[in-house]
Enzyme design. Sequence first.
Site, PDB file in Angstrom:
ATOM      1  N   THR A  38       0.869  -1.173   0.000  1.00 18.42           N
ATOM      2  CA  THR A  38       0.000   0.000   0.000  1.00 18.42           C
ATOM      3  C   THR A  38       0.909   1.227   0.000  1.00 18.42           C
ATOM      4  OG1 THR A  38      -0.017   0.279   2.403  1.00 18.42           O
ATOM      5  CG2 THR A  38      -1.636  -1.272   1.461  1.00 18.42           C
ATOM      6  N   ALA A  85      -1.145  -4.011   8.498  1.00 18.30           N
ATOM      7  CA  ALA A  85      -2.324  -3.301   9.001  1.00 18.30           C
ATOM      8  C   ALA A  85      -2.401  -1.939   8.341  1.00 18.30           C
ATOM      9  CB  ALA A  85      -2.233  -3.121  10.517  1.00 18.30           C
ATOM     10  N   THR A 132      -1.284  -2.791  19.362  1.00 19.75           N
ATOM     11  CA  THR A 132      -0.949  -1.444  19.799  1.00 19.75           C
ATOM     12  C   THR A 132      -1.490  -1.148  21.199  1.00 19.75           C
ATOM     13  OG1 THR A 132      -1.457   0.884  19.353  1.00 19.75           O
ATOM     14  CG2 THR A 132      -3.029  -0.699  18.531  1.00 19.75           C
ATOM     15  N   ASP A 133      -0.861  -0.191  21.874  1.00 21.48           N
ATOM     16  CA  ASP A 133      -1.386   0.236  23.189  1.00 21.48           C
ATOM     17  C   ASP A 133      -2.695   1.002  23.051  1.00 21.48           C
ATOM     18  OD1 ASP A 133      -0.362   2.592  22.080  1.00 21.48           O
ATOM     19  OD2 ASP A 133       0.823   3.149  23.839  1.00 21.48           O
ATOM     20  N   GLU A 134      -3.026   1.444  21.826  1.00 21.06           N
ATOM     21  CA  GLU A 134      -4.240   2.266  21.653  1.00 21.06           C
ATOM     22  C   GLU A 134      -5.518   1.493  21.956  1.00 21.06           C
ATOM     23  OE1 GLU A 134      -4.538   4.783  18.311  1.00 21.06           O
ATOM     24  OE2 GLU A 134      -2.415   5.287  18.306  1.00 21.06           O
ATOM     25  N   TYR A 157      -9.260   3.169  13.961  1.00 20.02           N
ATOM     26  CA  TYR A 157      -8.021   2.377  13.928  1.00 20.02           C
ATOM     27  C   TYR A 157      -7.917   1.485  15.164  1.00 20.02           C
ATOM     28  CZ  TYR A 157      -3.120   1.297  14.915  1.00 20.02           C
ATOM     29  OH  TYR A 157      -1.952   0.646  15.268  1.00 20.02           O
ATOM     30  N   SER A 160     -10.428  -1.283  15.356  1.00 17.94           N
ATOM     31  CA  SER A 160     -10.163  -2.410  14.444  1.00 17.94           C
ATOM     32  C   SER A 160      -9.018  -3.274  14.978  1.00 17.94           C
ATOM     33  CB  SER A 160      -9.875  -1.914  13.019  1.00 17.94           C
ATOM     34  OG  SER A 160      -8.645  -1.213  12.977  1.00 17.94           O
ATOM     35  N   LYS A 161      -8.020  -2.652  15.599  1.00 14.84           N
ATOM     36  CA  LYS A 161      -6.930  -3.445  16.191  1.00 14.84           C
ATOM     37  C   LYS A 161      -7.455  -4.235  17.404  1.00 14.84           C
ATOM     38  CE  LYS A 161      -3.076  -3.563  15.285  1.00 14.84           C
ATOM     39  NZ  LYS A 161      -2.310  -4.404  14.318  1.00 14.84           N
TER      40      LYS A 161
HETATM   41  P1  NAD Z   1       2.923   0.800   8.404  1.00 13.59           P
HETATM   42  O1  NAD Z   1       1.660   1.484   8.021  1.00 13.59           O
HETATM   43  O2  NAD Z   1       4.217   1.512   8.262  1.00 13.59           O
HETATM   44  O3  NAD Z   1       3.076  -0.563   7.588  1.00 13.59           O
HETATM   45  C1  NAD Z   1       1.993  -1.421   7.364  1.00 13.59           C
HETATM   46  C2  NAD Z   1       2.393  -2.420   6.283  1.00 13.59           C
HETATM   47  O4  NAD Z   1       1.277  -3.293   6.067  1.00 13.59           O
HETATM   48  C3  NAD Z   1       2.722  -1.762   4.933  1.00 13.59           C
HETATM   49  O5  NAD Z   1       3.873  -2.332   4.379  1.00 13.59           O
HETATM   50  C4  NAD Z   1       1.501  -2.073   4.077  1.00 13.59           C
HETATM   51  O6  NAD Z   1       1.798  -2.178   2.693  1.00 13.59           O
HETATM   52  C5  NAD Z   1       1.047  -3.409   4.673  1.00 13.59           C
HETATM   53  N1  NAD Z   1      -0.387  -3.638   4.450  1.00 13.59           N
HETATM   54  C6  NAD Z   1      -1.406  -2.780   4.687  1.00 13.59           C
HETATM   55  N2  NAD Z   1      -2.575  -3.332   4.327  1.00 13.59           N
HETATM   56  C7  NAD Z   1      -2.278  -4.572   3.855  1.00 13.59           C
HETATM   57  C8  NAD Z   1      -3.052  -5.634   3.340  1.00 13.59           C
HETATM   58  N3  NAD Z   1      -4.389  -5.518   3.211  1.00 13.59           N
HETATM   59  N4  NAD Z   1      -2.441  -6.775   2.967  1.00 13.59           N
HETATM   60  C9  NAD Z   1      -1.087  -6.901   3.082  1.00 13.59           C
HETATM   61  N5  NAD Z   1      -0.292  -5.911   3.545  1.00 13.59           N
HETATM   62  C10 NAD Z   1      -0.887  -4.772   3.932  1.00 13.59           C
HETATM   63  O7  NAD Z   1       2.678   0.312   9.899  1.00 13.59           O
HETATM   64  P2  NAD Z   1       3.697   0.193  11.115  1.00 13.59           P
HETATM   65  O8  NAD Z   1       3.748   1.469  11.820  1.00 13.59           O
HETATM   66  O9  NAD Z   1       4.926  -0.450  10.642  1.00 13.59           O
HETATM   67  O10 NAD Z   1       2.871  -0.827  12.033  1.00 13.59           O
HETATM   68  C11 NAD Z   1       3.023  -2.229  11.885  1.00 13.59           C
HETATM   69  C12 NAD Z   1       2.134  -2.925  12.899  1.00 13.59           C
HETATM   70  O11 NAD Z   1       2.507  -2.539  14.212  1.00 13.59           O
HETATM   71  C13 NAD Z   1       0.658  -2.614  12.767  1.00 13.59           C
HETATM   72  O12 NAD Z   1      -0.071  -3.781  13.018  1.00 13.59           O
HETATM   73  C14 NAD Z   1       0.408  -1.569  13.842  1.00 13.59           C
HETATM   74  O13 NAD Z   1      -0.924  -1.626  14.289  1.00 13.59           O
HETATM   75  C15 NAD Z   1       1.382  -2.007  14.900  1.00 13.59           C
HETATM   76  N6  NAD Z   1       1.907  -0.947  15.780  1.00 13.59           N
HETATM   77  C16 NAD Z   1       2.442   0.192  15.265  1.00 13.59           C
HETATM   78  C17 NAD Z   1       2.978   1.153  16.124  1.00 13.59           C
HETATM   79  C18 NAD Z   1       3.621   2.415  15.618  1.00 13.59           C
HETATM   80  O14 NAD Z   1       3.959   3.281  16.418  1.00 13.59           O
HETATM   81  N7  NAD Z   1       3.830   2.579  14.334  1.00 13.59           N
HETATM   82  C19 NAD Z   1       2.943   0.939  17.504  1.00 13.59           C
HETATM   83  C20 NAD Z   1       2.360  -0.241  17.985  1.00 13.59           C
HETATM   84  C21 NAD Z   1       1.859  -1.181  17.125  1.00 13.59           C
HETATM   85  O1  DAU Z   2       0.480   4.174  20.348  1.00 13.63           O
HETATM   86  C1  DAU Z   2       0.793   3.361  19.252  1.00 13.63           C
HETATM   87  C2  DAU Z   2       0.267   4.005  17.986  1.00 13.63           C
HETATM   88  O2  DAU Z   2       1.092   5.119  17.729  1.00 13.63           O
HETATM   89  C3  DAU Z   2       0.273   3.042  16.809  1.00 13.63           C
HETATM   90  O3  DAU Z   2      -0.620   1.999  17.057  1.00 13.63           O
HETATM   91  C4  DAU Z   2      -0.123   3.761  15.515  1.00 13.63           C
HETATM   92  O4  DAU Z   2       0.002   2.879  14.409  1.00 13.63           O
HETATM   93  C5  DAU Z   2       0.813   4.942  15.335  1.00 13.63           C
HETATM   94  O5  DAU Z   2       0.401   5.665  14.191  1.00 13.63           O
HETATM   95  C6  DAU Z   2       0.799   5.845  16.558  1.00 13.63           C
HETATM   96  O6  DAU Z   2      -0.473   6.518  16.700  1.00 13.63           O
HETATM   97  P1  DAU Z   2      -0.576   8.075  17.120  1.00 13.63           P
HETATM   98  O7  DAU Z   2      -1.875   8.594  16.663  1.00 13.63           O
HETATM   99  O8  DAU Z   2      -0.207   8.265  18.544  1.00 13.63           O
HETATM  100  O9  DAU Z   2       0.654   8.652  16.213  1.00 13.63           O
HETATM  101  P2  DAU Z   2       0.826   9.981  15.353  1.00 13.63           P
HETATM  102  O10 DAU Z   2       2.261  10.032  14.972  1.00 13.63           O
HETATM  103  O11 DAU Z   2      -0.197  10.082  14.280  1.00 13.63           O
HETATM  104  O12 DAU Z   2       0.542  11.139  16.407  1.00 13.63           O
HETATM  105  C7  DAU Z   2       1.322  11.273  17.595  1.00 13.63           C
HETATM  106  C8  DAU Z   2       0.755  12.437  18.381  1.00 13.63           C
HETATM  107  O13 DAU Z   2       1.023  13.648  17.650  1.00 13.63           O
HETATM  108  C9  DAU Z   2      -0.754  12.383  18.554  1.00 13.63           C
HETATM  109  O14 DAU Z   2      -1.091  12.926  19.827  1.00 13.63           O
HETATM  110  C10 DAU Z   2      -1.285  13.302  17.457  1.00 13.63           C
HETATM  111  C11 DAU Z   2      -0.196  14.353  17.334  1.00 13.63           C
HETATM  112  N1  DAU Z   2      -0.025  14.939  15.979  1.00 13.63           N
HETATM  113  C12 DAU Z   2       0.126  14.081  14.939  1.00 13.63           C
HETATM  114  C13 DAU Z   2       0.260  14.564  13.651  1.00 13.63           C
HETATM  115  C14 DAU Z   2       0.420  13.622  12.477  1.00 13.63           C
HETATM  116  C15 DAU Z   2      -0.011  16.306  15.803  1.00 13.63           C
HETATM  117  O15 DAU Z   2      -0.130  17.100  16.772  1.00 13.63           O
HETATM  118  N2  DAU Z   2       0.129  16.789  14.531  1.00 13.63           N
HETATM  119  C16 DAU Z   2       0.247  15.982  13.441  1.00 13.63           C
HETATM  120  O16 DAU Z   2       0.345  16.504  12.308  1.00 13.63           O
END
Ligand code: NAD
Ligand code: DAU
Length: 351
Positions: A38, A85, A132-134, A157, A160-161
């Site tokens: 994606t 995801a 995720t912790d969310e 989001y 769904s998680k």
């Molecule tokens: P990301 O959005 O960077 O990567 C998601 C990957 O999943 C991408 O490579 C995308 O192509 C693939 N994908 C999406 N839909 C798909 C589908 N239908 N079929 C196959 N592949 C698909 O996400 P991330 O930040 O690397 O997060 C990875 C995992 O960790 C997720 O499950 C997320 O919920 C979890 N997580 C993320 C964070 C964070 O801070 N980013 C924290 C805690 C948990």
């Molecule tokens: O807690 C784990 C989660 O952290 C993961 O499960 C998610 O995949 C990951 O995207 C992340 O979610 P958040 O919503 O916390 O992350 P984000 O980076 O989008 O935002 C972090 C904080 O910053 C949140 O309080 C929103 C704020 N923010 C974010 C953006 C993009 C802003 O103030 N301005 C912005 O433009």
Amino acid sequence: MKKTLLITGGAGFIGSHVVRLFVTKYPDYNIVNLDALTYAGNLENLTDIEKAPNYTFVKADITDAAHINAIFGQYKFDGVIHLAAESHVDRSIVDPNSFINTNVMGTANLLNAARALWKDNWEGKRFYHVSTDEVYGSLGDTGLFMETTPYDPQSPYSASKAASDHIVRAYGNTYNLPFVITNCSNNYGANQFPEKLIPLFINNIKNNKPLPVYGDGKYTRDWLFVVDHARAIDLVYHEGKNGETYNIGGFNEWQNIELIKLLCVKMDEKLGREAGESAKLITYIKDRPGHDRRYAIDASKINKELGWKPSVTFEEGLGHTIDWYLSNEEWLNDVTTGNYQKYYSSQYSNR
Ligand code: NAD
Ligand code: DAU
């Protein structure tokens, strides 16, 4: 016989760090990276290991049950680490259905394919669901999320998680599927798509663009360097107990505005700007609907039971992350053209 391990979402941010760790650390495993590529998936994240003999990439969508079943039949996986995801809260507010399809139905498709392949003979098998912790909702000024904290997801989001976590546990309870789940806090590091706070703000500071702070900026997150998350996943996959949940966090809470100010200071230094220059870009904008006020993880279980703790301080991790984005201009330019521009203007133009 070599073990074959499926990692889903391995072209994404966290997944690419997990794939790299497993491919390099375990030459005796065949690692299959399944990803739909994606907007968030990028094979450029893995060019350093793409030719490794124990690595295979398969382009597939986890919502396509027939394709997923065929892939399980072909590769006969011994284990699954499921990261694929839709992961960005803001996008889930605009288009919840794609989150429900991928995160809920996609996870169910993987579980069904694992059951069909393993035929309920679970010996030596493991399904690891990365969450995720969310799912725990939002904290007040005090307290921490524990593994026993009741689920209270607030965004499409996180709902769904949460649903996908429940389905994994239901398969464990009903069919004895051997599973582990981890719930992690906010990750940061190289290769994160620049729609999330830290890479977006690094990119905007670099380009002298406004830094869009949601609401009063006093929202709190617990930040973990992505390589430490990958290390935790390795440990839990190999040593975690079946049926258990482990919370993973950085012991590192920051109010957004304080983190943004720190980032501005560091960027001034790195870019050779006058002190205070980048902070002038801070712009308060309309809040995210349903914005969770505070997340903070109690990671004492994984620490006590498996001996995991972060290996990198926030100072080091942030410095490394900034350096990575500043020295990987081509990667950043490639992912911030085309559709990214459309996303950016629809997300931020009217706030
Ligand atoms: P990301 O959005 O960077 O990567 C998601 C990957 O999943 C991408 O490579 C995308 O192509 C693939 N994908 C999406 N839909 C798909 C589908 N239908 N079929 C196959 N592949 C698909 O996400 P991330 O930040 O690397 O997060 C990875 C995992 O960790 C997720 O499950 C997320 O919920 C979890 N997580 C993320 C964070 C964070 O801070 N980013 C924290 C805690 C948990
Ligand atoms: O807690 C784990 C989660 O952290 C993961 O499960 C998610 O995949 C990951 O995207 C992340 O979610 P958040 O919503 O916390 O992350 P984000 O980076 O989008 O935002 C972090 C904080 O910053 C949140 O309080 C929103 C704020 N923010 C974010 C953006 C993009 C802003 O103030 N301005 C912005 O433009």
